[in-house]
Design an enzyme around this catalytic site. Structure first.
Site, mmCIF file in Angstrom:
data_model
loop_
_atom_site.group_PDB
_atom_site.id
_atom_site.type_symbol
_atom_site.label_atom_id
_atom_site.label_comp_id
_atom_site.label_asym_id
_atom_site.label_seq_id
_atom_site.Cartn_x
_atom_site.Cartn_y
_atom_site.Cartn_z
ATOM 1 N N CYS A 151 1.972 -2.415 -13.785
ATOM 2 C CA CYS A 151 0.728 -3.198 -13.724
ATOM 3 C C CYS A 151 -0.467 -2.522 -14.390
ATOM 4 O O CYS A 151 -1.543 -3.092 -14.432
ATOM 5 C CB CYS A 151 0.381 -3.524 -12.272
ATOM 6 S SG CYS A 151 -0.212 -2.100 -11.320
ATOM 7 N N CYS B 190 2.809 2.135 -5.965
ATOM 8 C CA CYS B 190 1.548 1.661 -6.510
ATOM 9 C C CYS B 190 0.955 0.666 -5.521
ATOM 10 O O CYS B 190 1.623 -0.297 -5.130
ATOM 11 C CB CYS B 190 1.788 0.994 -7.859
ATOM 12 S SG CYS B 190 0.322 0.189 -8.548
ATOM 13 N N CYS C 218 0.346 3.013 -13.753
ATOM 14 C CA CYS C 218 1.580 2.369 -13.324
ATOM 15 C C CYS C 218 2.143 1.603 -14.523
ATOM 16 O O CYS C 218 1.428 0.830 -15.159
ATOM 17 C CB CYS C 218 1.291 1.408 -12.171
ATOM 18 S SG CYS C 218 2.726 0.412 -11.681
ATOM 19 N N CYS D 211 6.082 13.849 -6.568
ATOM 20 C CA CYS D 211 7.203 13.926 -7.498
ATOM 21 C C CYS D 211 7.427 12.504 -8.023
ATOM 22 O O CYS D 211 7.975 11.652 -7.324
ATOM 23 C CB CYS D 211 8.409 14.451 -6.734
ATOM 24 S SG CYS D 211 9.837 14.762 -7.734
#
Length: 139
Positions: A57, A103, A54, A128
């Protein structure tokens, strides 16, 4: 699917903190559930072996071994690194019913997941994901 109005994340920041950390394009996608234009993202055609994190983070989300070329214009994966790394939110925006992928560590928007469309993958799923939502750590 998750009701994000009650969700507490490991990483929680104010809107001002996210704006200071992220570029305008990253903020628009990750924090406002935007979408980058198809075929413009840095990871759309990438074949590099590694782990995708991510961008907000740095939580590990996807492995390159699950990435495939779906010809949709965005990086596509057939499975997350682990189910608990992502969360699913019903998305009825834009006049259609979809499943948003976020996330699970910080709640940032990643993209959408689609199923049952004959992708020829082990899961018959296509995650996607916006390139701007990810950072690739090469192996």
């Amino acid at each position: 699917m998750t009701d994000d109005t009650q969700r507490k994340y490991v990483v929680e920041k104010s809107d001002d903190e996210w704006r200071a950390q992220l570029s305008p394009a990253e903020y628009q996608v990750l924090r406002q559930a935007g979408t980058e234009r198809p075929y413009t993202g840095e990871y759309t055609g990438t074949k590099t072996i590694g782990v995708y994190r991510c961008r907000a983070c740095q939580a590990e989300l996807f492995r390159s071994e699950t990435k495939f070329d779906s010809h949709c214009g965005w990086p596509s994966f057939f499975a997350p690194l682990a189910e608990e790394r992502v969360e699913y939110i019903e998305d009825v925006s834009m006049g259609m019913k979809r499943v948003e992928v976020r996330c699970a560590n910080c709640g940032s928007h990643l993209g959408h997941v689609f199923e049952g469309e004959g992708y020829g993958t082990p899961t018959d799923l296509r995650y996607c994901i916006n390139s701007v939502s990810l950072t690739l750590d090469p192996a």
